[in-house]
Design a protein around this motif. Structure first.
Motif, PDB file in Angstrom:
ATOM      1  N   GLY A   1      57.072  30.163  31.195  1.00 41.66           N
ATOM      2  CA  GLY A   1      56.498  30.314  32.522  1.00 41.66           C
ATOM      3  C   GLY A   1      55.021  30.002  32.616  1.00 41.66           C
ATOM      4  N   PHE A   2      54.377  29.589  31.517  1.00 40.19           N
ATOM      5  CA  PHE A   2      52.924  29.401  31.524  1.00 40.19           C
ATOM      6  C   PHE A   2      52.527  28.060  30.913  1.00 40.19           C
ATOM      7  N   ARG A   3      51.389  27.574  31.388  1.00 37.93           N
ATOM      8  CA  ARG A   3      50.717  26.430  30.794  1.00 37.93           C
ATOM      9  C   ARG A   3      49.297  26.830  30.408  1.00 37.93           C
ATOM     10  N   ALA A   4      48.647  25.969  29.642  1.00 37.11           N
ATOM     11  CA  ALA A   4      47.357  26.343  29.073  1.00 37.11           C
ATOM     12  C   ALA A   4      46.292  26.563  30.132  1.00 37.11           C
ATOM     13  N   GLY A   5      46.207  25.670  31.120  1.00 32.07           N
ATOM     14  CA  GLY A   5      45.161  25.787  32.114  1.00 32.07           C
ATOM     15  C   GLY A   5      43.794  25.872  31.450  1.00 32.07           C
ATOM     16  N   SER A   6      42.893  26.629  32.055  1.00 31.16           N
ATOM     17  CA  SER A   6      41.584  26.866  31.447  1.00 31.16           C
ATOM     18  C   SER A   6      41.654  28.105  30.567  1.00 31.16           C
ATOM     19  N   ASP A   7      40.587  28.354  29.814  1.00 31.22           N
ATOM     20  CA  ASP A   7      40.580  29.526  28.941  1.00 31.22           C
ATOM     21  C   ASP A   7      40.181  30.797  29.682  1.00 31.22           C
ATOM     22  N   GLN A   8      40.153  30.734  31.020  1.00 33.16           N
ATOM     23  CA  GLN A   8      39.889  31.930  31.821  1.00 33.16           C
ATOM     24  C   GLN A   8      40.982  32.167  32.852  1.00 33.16           C
ATOM     25  N   ASN A   9      42.117  31.479  32.703  1.00 31.97           N
ATOM     26  CA  ASN A   9      43.192  31.742  33.654  1.00 31.97           C
ATOM     27  C   ASN A   9      43.786  33.121  33.376  1.00 31.97           C
ATOM     28  N   GLY A  10      44.259  33.782  34.429  1.00 34.86           N
ATOM     29  CA  GLY A  10      44.820  35.118  34.282  1.00 34.86           C
ATOM     30  C   GLY A  10      43.799  36.148  33.844  1.00 34.86           C
ATOM     31  N   ALA A  11      42.553  36.010  34.322  1.00 32.39           N
ATOM     32  CA  ALA A  11      41.475  36.893  33.886  1.00 32.39           C
ATOM     33  C   ALA A  11      40.673  37.385  35.088  1.00 32.39           C
ATOM     34  N   ILE A  12      39.939  38.477  34.853  1.00 36.55           N
ATOM     35  CA  ILE A  12      38.996  39.009  35.834  1.00 36.55           C
ATOM     36  C   ILE A  12      37.604  38.866  35.238  1.00 36.55           C
ATOM     37  N   LEU A  13      36.680  38.284  36.022  1.00 36.45           N
ATOM     38  CA  LEU A  13      35.335  38.015  35.551  1.00 36.45           C
ATOM     39  C   LEU A  13      34.313  38.704  36.445  1.00 36.45           C
ATOM     40  N   LYS A  14      33.198  39.079  35.845  1.00 40.47           N
ATOM     41  CA  LYS A  14      32.064  39.589  36.606  1.00 40.47           C
ATOM     42  C   LYS A  14      31.023  38.482  36.693  1.00 40.47           C
ATOM     43  N   ILE A  15      30.604  38.193  37.918  1.00 39.45           N
ATOM     44  CA  ILE A  15      29.615  37.147  38.173  1.00 39.45           C
ATOM     45  C   ILE A  15      28.285  37.826  38.489  1.00 39.45           C
ATOM     46  N   SER A  16      27.234  37.382  37.831  1.00 39.06           N
ATOM     47  CA  SER A  16      25.921  38.003  38.008  1.00 39.06           C
ATOM     48  C   SER A  16      25.437  37.878  39.448  1.00 39.06           C
ATOM     49  N   GLU A  17      24.442  38.686  39.792  1.00 39.47           N
ATOM     50  CA  GLU A  17      23.943  38.730  41.164  1.00 39.47           C
ATOM     51  C   GLU A  17      23.385  37.388  41.607  1.00 39.47           C
ATOM     52  N   ASP A  18      22.855  36.604  40.664  1.00 38.22           N
ATOM     53  CA  ASP A  18      22.332  35.281  41.031  1.00 38.22           C
ATOM     54  C   ASP A  18      23.370  34.179  40.892  1.00 38.22           C
ATOM     55  N   GLY A  19      24.582  34.526  40.452  1.00 36.13           N
ATOM     56  CA  GLY A  19      25.655  33.549  40.339  1.00 36.13           C
ATOM     57  C   GLY A  19      25.593  32.651  39.123  1.00 36.13           C
ATOM     58  N   ARG A  20      24.601  32.828  38.248  1.00 34.86           N
ATOM     59  CA  ARG A  20      24.378  31.874  37.166  1.00 34.86           C
ATOM     60  C   ARG A  20      25.070  32.242  35.859  1.00 34.86           C
ATOM     61  N   SER A  21      25.662  33.428  35.752  1.00 36.58           N
ATOM     62  CA  SER A  21      26.336  33.790  34.505  1.00 36.58           C
ATOM     63  C   SER A  21      27.587  34.605  34.816  1.00 36.58           C
ATOM     64  N   ALA A  22      28.501  34.611  33.856  1.00 39.92           N
ATOM     65  CA  ALA A  22      29.764  35.335  34.019  1.00 39.92           C
ATOM     66  C   ALA A  22      30.145  35.994  32.715  1.00 39.92           C
ATOM     67  N   GLU A  23      30.809  37.130  32.813  1.00 40.39           N
ATOM     68  CA  GLU A  23      31.397  37.766  31.639  1.00 40.39           C
ATOM     69  C   GLU A  23      32.843  38.120  31.953  1.00 40.39           C
ATOM     70  N   VAL A  24      33.702  37.937  30.968  1.00 45.15           N
ATOM     71  CA  VAL A  24      35.109  38.272  31.138  1.00 45.15           C
ATOM     72  C   VAL A  24      35.261  39.782  31.037  1.00 45.15           C
ATOM     73  N   VAL A  25      35.878  40.375  32.040  1.00 40.11           N
ATOM     74  CA  VAL A  25      36.056  41.819  32.084  1.00 40.11           C
ATOM     75  C   VAL A  25      37.430  42.208  31.557  1.00 40.11           C
ATOM     76  N   ALA A  26      38.469  41.490  31.979  1.00 38.35           N
ATOM     77  CA  ALA A  26      39.832  41.836  31.585  1.00 38.35           C
ATOM     78  C   ALA A  26      40.669  40.569  31.512  1.00 38.35           C
ATOM     79  N   THR A  27      41.668  40.585  30.626  1.00 36.38           N
ATOM     80  CA  THR A  27      42.556  39.439  30.450  1.00 36.38           C
ATOM     81  C   THR A  27      44.004  39.921  30.422  1.00 36.38           C
ATOM     82  N   GLY A  28      44.913  38.948  30.219  1.00 31.32           N
ATOM     83  CA  GLY A  28      46.324  39.299  30.093  1.00 31.32           C
ATOM     84  C   GLY A  28      47.014  39.553  31.409  1.00 31.32           C
TER      85      GLY A  28
END
Length: 919
Positions: free
Chosen positions: A483-510
Motif C-alpha cells: 500500500g505504500f511507495r517511497a515518496g519523500s523521506d518526510q511522507n507520513g510525518a508531522i513537522l514543526k516549522i519555525s516561526e520564520d519558516g526557514r527550518s523544520a524538525e520532524v516531530v512524529a513519524t509512522g
C-alpha cells in the motif's frame, strides 16, 4: 442509479442532499450587480486570465536529445501566450521544460475531480505538445560555476536547494503575467517569463532583473543531448544536433548591457554567465529551437529590445473585481446543536467550482476559505441571520491546498508548494504576491503525499502534517511496503516549522494519512490517522516529540522505537475516514466549551472527544455530536466574533454523504444537551457523566447498558478485524453487574467485572433524562491503563458484585441474536458503513467499491486477470479477507470484518446481496 439531469448535477455543490435537489429545486446565489439565474456550468480548471497553475510534472520522456532525469513535484506551469508554455521548478529554480501546442493535460486529482466530483483517479502531468527546451534535475542557477547532477540513476531528493545556495521566494501576479522571485547566493533575482513570435517561429523569453550579485552566477537555460557541435557568436550561443547539424538550440541575451555572456558547458548545456555587479541590472534571455537554416531569423529577433519588468512590487490590477452575494440557510432550533449553511458562491462570474477545504477567521469575524481547486475566497457578512454573505476571490493557482490559517491578520495556505503567505500589496482585495513562507518540508509527486494539514502554535511556529505516499497513483517512486511507495523521506510525518519558516524538525513519524488539531493557547497537539494498511482502525493521538505511530513504511528512523498508543481508537463502522480536530475555545458553545472536537470525513460529522487524564498513559473516548451534516466535514475554526464553530468540507474520497461541499456553522441553541461530558475507565468499571440530569429508574438498571470490547491487530493488510483478549476472533460482551446514579443525577457508574487494558470498548445505553427525553446513544473509548476509579459521588456501590457469579458472555450474545435474513443484512449494510462505498443498486459514481445489484452469481475479474463467479463462498471471502482478491478497477480500501460480524450476520449480508439480484 438515478439519472440526474446535467443542469441539476452541479447543485450538489451547495452541500444539499441529492433528494432535496431533485425534490425542491435549489437557488444558490444572487449577484450584487443583478439577480440572475444560477450558472450551473463550470468553466475549465485552467483559467486563461490567470498566468499559471501549480502542478507536478513528469518530463522524463520528451524524446531524444532531452534529459531523462526530469520530474518536478513543485512546479508552476506558466501560460506564456502564443500557445507557449513552460514549467518552473520552484525547488531547483529551473525551467524544467518549455513547449508549444497544447497545455498540460488535467490529470492530477484536483483537476480530474474538478467537474467529475467523485473521481479520485490521478496521474502526473506530461507534456503532450512539442517540447522545445528542458533541463535535468539539477540547479537552474548556481554561483561560481555550473553544478550538474552527475549520477542520474539516483532518485530525486524531493527537497529544495539549500537556502544558503538558492531559495524560491515567491511569485508576483501582475495581470496575466508572472514575476518569479528567487535568490541565488546573495543575489536577488526577479524573472518575468514570456514568449515572442518571429517569422512564424516562437522564442521563449526570460526578462530578468538582478541585484546584489556578489559572486558570479550561472544560469543553465537548456540541456541538449546528442549534441554534434556548438559555438558562441557574440551574445548568442548555439548547440547543434544531427549529423549535418541541421537542428539547433540557441540562447541569447537581449539588452543594452554587454556583461551577461551566453555560453556552452560540456558541449551540451546552454548557459548565461552573470558577472559580479553592485548595481541592479536587467536583461532578457531568449531561448529558441529550430532548423539551422532559420538562424538568421532568430539573430534578427535578438536585435529587439529587452522587455522591461513592470512595477510589480506595488501590486497589479485586481483580477477579480466582482463580489458574489449569497443567502445562508438557518437551521431550526430543534436540538442543542444545529448546523446553519453558508451558501457557496457557485453562481460566480468565472463559473469556478468552490469545494471548500478549510476556513479561518480574521479578528473582526471576516473569514477566508481555501478550496481544493486552488482558490482562496474572503467572506464578509457572517452574522446571526446569514442573509447577506459577501464573497470575493482573493487568490488562485494553488496546488491542492487543504489548509488555511490567519496569523496576525495575514493569510497562510499550506499546499504542495509549501506554506504560502498571500499578500495584497495595494489593498484592492486581491492577492498580488504569493510569498514562499516555507518550503523546507520535502514533497514528492506521489498524489497521496498530501499537504494535509497546517496549524499555528501559540509560540508563532507552525505544525504541518504530510500524507503517506500511498500506492494509489501515480507511482513515481518504488514500492516500500504493501500500500505504500517511497515518496519523500518526510511522507507520513508531522513537522514543526519555525516561526520564520526557514527550518523544520520532524516531530512524529509512522503515520498513513495524518490531520491535526492544536489548542490555541495551551499548544496541545493532536492528530488522527486514516484506517488502512498498518492502521487497524481510526485513531486519535496526542502528539509528542519523538512519537512513532506504527506505519512501518513511514518510520523514517533506525532506532527501533516503540509504537505510541492513541488517545482512543474509533471503530470502522463509526468513523472510517478521520480528519482534523478543533478545540472549542469559546464561552458561547454551551456544554462544548473547552472541548476537543474531532471531524469525520466518512461519516460525516463531528465527535466530542473526552480525555481521561487521571492515568499516566492518557486515554480517551468519543461520542457523536448529532446534527445535520449535508457534506463531508473536513476542517473547522472558531469565529472570534460569535464564538461558534464553522465547518468546511468537500467530497471526493468516499463518504456516506452525497453532498459535494458545504460551509456550515455549528450553532449552540441553548436547548438541553444529553451527551457524555466526562468519562473514567478502570479496574472497577466505567463512569460516564452527562450534560443533563438522568432519570434514576433507567440509569440504575444495568439492563439499559451494553458493553463490548475488542482488540485490533496492526498488520500490513487494510484495517483489522476484531479480536478478543485471548487472540480469538470476535468481540466480548461484558457483564454489567450493576449501575449507579450519582447524587446530582448526572453521572452513571457501571460496575463491570474483568476490566483491563483494551484497544476498543463500546458502551450503548438506553436511558431517559430527568425531563423525559429518551437518551439512546453510544460511547467509544480505549483503556490504555487500568487503574482504580474514583467512586466519589456514588452511594451504595457493592464492589463484591465484581466477583459474583454472572451469566456467560456467550449466553448473553446468543440471547440478543435474531435469525439470519435479508432485512437484517440490509441493516448491517447501513450500520457497518458499507453503504458509503457500495451501492445497493448499480451506482458507481462516488462509490469506491463494486455495486451490489446483480453482484451475486456474476463473473468477477480481478486486478491480476483471474476470474471467479460471485457465489456464497466468494461473498464470504470478500467480507472476511477483502484484500485477497481486488476487483479490477478498484483499490484495496476495505477492512476485514473478521470478528466484527458473526456467522449469522455474514449469512444475512449474503442474503441481502442475493436479494438484489435478478430473479
Amino acid at each position: 442509479m438515478l439519472n440526474i439531469p446535467k443542469r441539476l448535477s452541479i447543485a450538489l455543490l451547495g452541500g444539499v442532499s441529492l433528494a432535496s435537489v431533485l425534490l425542491t429545486g435549489y437557488t444558490y446565489t444572487r449577484n450584487t450587480a443583478s439577480d440572475r439565474p444560477d450558472s450551473l456550468q463550470l468553466a475549465s480548471f485552467v483559467e486563461p486570465g490567470f498566468p499559471y497553475i501549480s502542478t507536478s510534472v513528469d518530463a522524463r520522456k520528451l524524446g531524444g536529445g532531452f534529459p531523462k532525469d526530469n520530474q518536478a513535484a513543485r512546479s508552476l506551469a506558466l501560460q506564456l501566450g502564443d500557445s507557449a508554455y513552460a514549467c518552473f521548478d520552484t525547488d531547483l529554480l529551473r525551467w524544467s521544460v518549455a513547449w508549444t501546442g497544447k497545455f498540460l493535460p488535467m490529470v492530477l486529482m484536483a483537476q480530474v475531480s474538478y467537474k467529475d466530483f467523485f473521481n479520485k483517479n490521478n496521474n502526473i502531468a506530461t507534456v503532450t505538445g512539442s517540447p522545445v527546451l528542458a533541463t535535468g534535475a539539477y540547479a537552474g542557477w548556481s554561483t561560481g560555476k555550473p553544478a550538474y547532477r552527475t549520477d542520474q540513476s539516483l532518485p530525486p531528493t524531493w527537497k529544495p536547494l539549500p537556502a544558503e545556495k538558492a531559495r524560491w521566494n515567491g511569485v508576483y501576479v501582475y495581470g496575466n503575467k508572472s514575476v518569479l522571485d528567487y535568490s541565488v547566493g546573495n543575489a536577488r533575482i526577479y524573472e518575468m517569463p514570456g514568449s515572442a513570435k518571429f517569422d512564424g517561429d516562437v522564442a521563449f523569453t526570460r526578462a530578468i532583473q538582478t541585484s546584489n550579485v556578489s559572486s558570479e552566477l550561472y544560469l543553465t537555460a537548456a540541456e541538449i543531448g546528442n549534441a554534434t557541435g556548438s559555438e558562441v557568436k557574440g551574445r548568442i550561443a548555439y548547440v547543434y544536433q544531427g549529423a549535418s547539424k541541421d537542428t539547433v538550440t540557441a540562447v541569447a541575451v537581449l539588452g543594452k548591457g554587454k556583461s551577461w555572456q551566453p555560453g556552452v558547458e560540456e558541449g551540451k548545456y546552454l548557459t548565461v554567465k552573470v558577472p559580479v555587479s553592485t548595481q541592479p541590472e536587467e536583461m532578457t534571455v531568449a531561448i529558441w529551437k529550430g532548423l539551422s537554416k532559420d538562424k538568421k531569423a532568430f539573430e534578427k529577433f535578438c536585435k529587439t529590445k529587452h522587455t522591461a519588468l513592470p512595477d510589480f512590487k506595488k501590486g497589479g490590477p485586481a483580477l477579480w473585481k466582482e463580489t458574489v452575494v449569497t443567502q445562508g440557510k438557518l437551521a431550526p432550533d430543534t436540538a442543542a446543536f444545529v448546523t446553519d449553511q453558508l451558501t457557496l458562491p457557485l453562481n460566480n462570474p468565472w463559473k469556478r467550482n468552490v469545494r471548500v477545504a478549510d476556513v479561518a477567521f480574521f479578528k473582526d469575524g471576516r473569514a477566508a476559505v481555501v478550496t481544493f481547486d486552488g482558490d482562496v475566497w474572503t467572506i464578509e457578512g457572517i452574522d446571526k441571520d446569514l442573509q447577506n454573505i459577501k464573497w470575493r476571490r482573493f487568490a488562485s493557482g494553488l496546488h491542492e491546498p487543504m489548509s488555511i490559517e490567519i496569523v496576525k491578520e495575514n493569510i497562510y495556505v499550506f499546499d504542495r508548494n509549501g506554506i504560502v503567505q498571500l499578500r495584497d500589496l495595494n489593498n484592492d482585495g486581491v492577492a498580488d504576491y504569493y510569498e514562499n513562507f516555507s518550503n523546507v518540508m520535502a514533497q514528492s509527486a506521489e498524489s497521496r503525499e498530501w499537504a494535509a494539514d497546517l496549524v499555528t502554535a501559540p509560540d508563532g511556529s507552525f505544525y504541518v502534517a504530510k500524507g503517506g505516499s500511498l500506492s494509489n497513483g501515480p507511482g513515481m517512486t518504488k514500492v516500500t511496503g504493501k500500500g505504500f511507495r517511497a515518496g519523500s523521506d518526510q511522507n507520513g510525518a508531522i513537522l514543526k516549522i519555525s516561526e520564520d519558516g526557514r527550518s523544520a524538525e520532524v516531530v512524529a513519524t509512522g503515520l498513513r494519512g495524518p490531520y491535526l488539531g492544536i489548542h490555541p493557547t495551551k499548544g496541545i497537539l493532536t492528530a488522527s490517522d486514516q484506517q488502512g494498511n498498518f492502521v487497524p482502525s481510526t485513531p486519535i493521538f496526542v502528539i509528542h516529540k519523538g512519537d512513532y505511530f506504527g506505519v512501518e513504511p513511514t518510520l523514517h528512523r533506525k532506532d527501533n522505537p516503540t509504537v505510541t498508543p492513541p488517545l482512543t481508537w474509533i471503530p470502522h463502522s463509526v468513523d472510517r475516514s478521520a480528519i482534523s480536530q478543533v478545540w472549542a475555545t469559546s464561552s458561547k458553545m454551551g456544554p462544548l466549551n473547552g472541548n476537543l472536537i474531532h471531524f469525520s470525513f466518512g461519516r460525516p460529522g463531528l465527535f466530542r472527544v473526552l480525555i481521561d487524564s487521571t492515568t499516566s498513559v492518557v486515554q480517551g473516548g468519543v461520542s457523536v455530536i448529532n446534527a445535520n451534516y449535508p457534506a463531508p466535514t473536513s476542517k473547522g475554526a472558531m469565529n472570534p466574533t460569535d464564538e461558534q464553530l464553522y465547518i468546511a468540507g468537500f467530497n471526493l474520497w468516499g463518504s456516506s454523504s452525497n453532498g459535494i461541499s458545504a460551509l456550515l456553522r455549528l450553532r449552540y441553541t441553548g436547548k438541553p444537551s444529553y451527551s457524555p461530558n466526562h468519562f473514567r475507565a478502570g479496574k472497577q468499571g466505567i463512569v460516564l457523566r452527562f450534560d443533563s440530569p438522568l432519570d434514576k429508574g433507567t440509569a440504575s438498571d444495568p439492563k439499559n447498558f451494553e458493553v463490548k470490547r475488542w482488540n485490533y491487530k496492526r498488520t500490513e493488510e487494510y484495517g483489522s478485524g476484531h479480536f478478543k483478549l485471548d487472540g480469538s476472533t470476535g468481540q466480548e460482551i461484558m457483564y454489567v453487574a450493576a449501575s449507579y446514579l450519582s447524587a446530582d443525577r448526572k453521572s452513571v457508574f457501571l460496575l463491570v467485572p474483568e476490566m483491563t487494558e483494551i484497544m476498543q470498548m463500546e458502551v450503548s445505553y438506553h436511558l431517559q433524562a430527568a425531563d423525559g427525553k429518551k437518551v439512546n446513544d453510544q460511547f467509544w473509548f480505549t483503556v490504555n491503563q487500568s487503574t482504580d476509579v474514583d467512586l466519589k459521588g456514588f452511594e451504595g456501590v457493592d464492589l463484591a458484585l465484581l466477583n459474583a457469579k454472572r451469566p456467560e458472555p456467550l449466553a448473553i450474545a446468543a440471547a440478543s441474536e435474531t435469525a439470519a435474513s435479508a432485512e437484517k443484512g440490509r441493516e448491517i449494510f447501513q450500520k457497518m458503513a458499507c453503504a458509503g462505498c457500495h451501492s445497493e443498486g448499480t451506482r458507481t459514481k462516488g462509490m469506491y467499491g463494486p455495486p451490489f445489484q446483480n453482484l451475486y452469481k456474476s463473473e468477477r475479474t480481478f486486478d491480476d486477470g483471474s476470474k471467479v463467479v460471485a457465489d456464497e463462498a466468494y461473498l464470504r471471502e470478500s467480507i472476511l479477507m477483502p484484500s485477497k482478491h481486488i476487483v479490477k478497477g478498484y483499490n484495496e480500501e476495505m477492512p476485514s470484518f473478521v470478528g466484527v460480524l458473526s456467522d449469522n450476520d455474514i449469512e444475512s449480508v449474503i442474503l441481502f446481496i442475493k436479494s438484489l439480484s435478478r430473479k
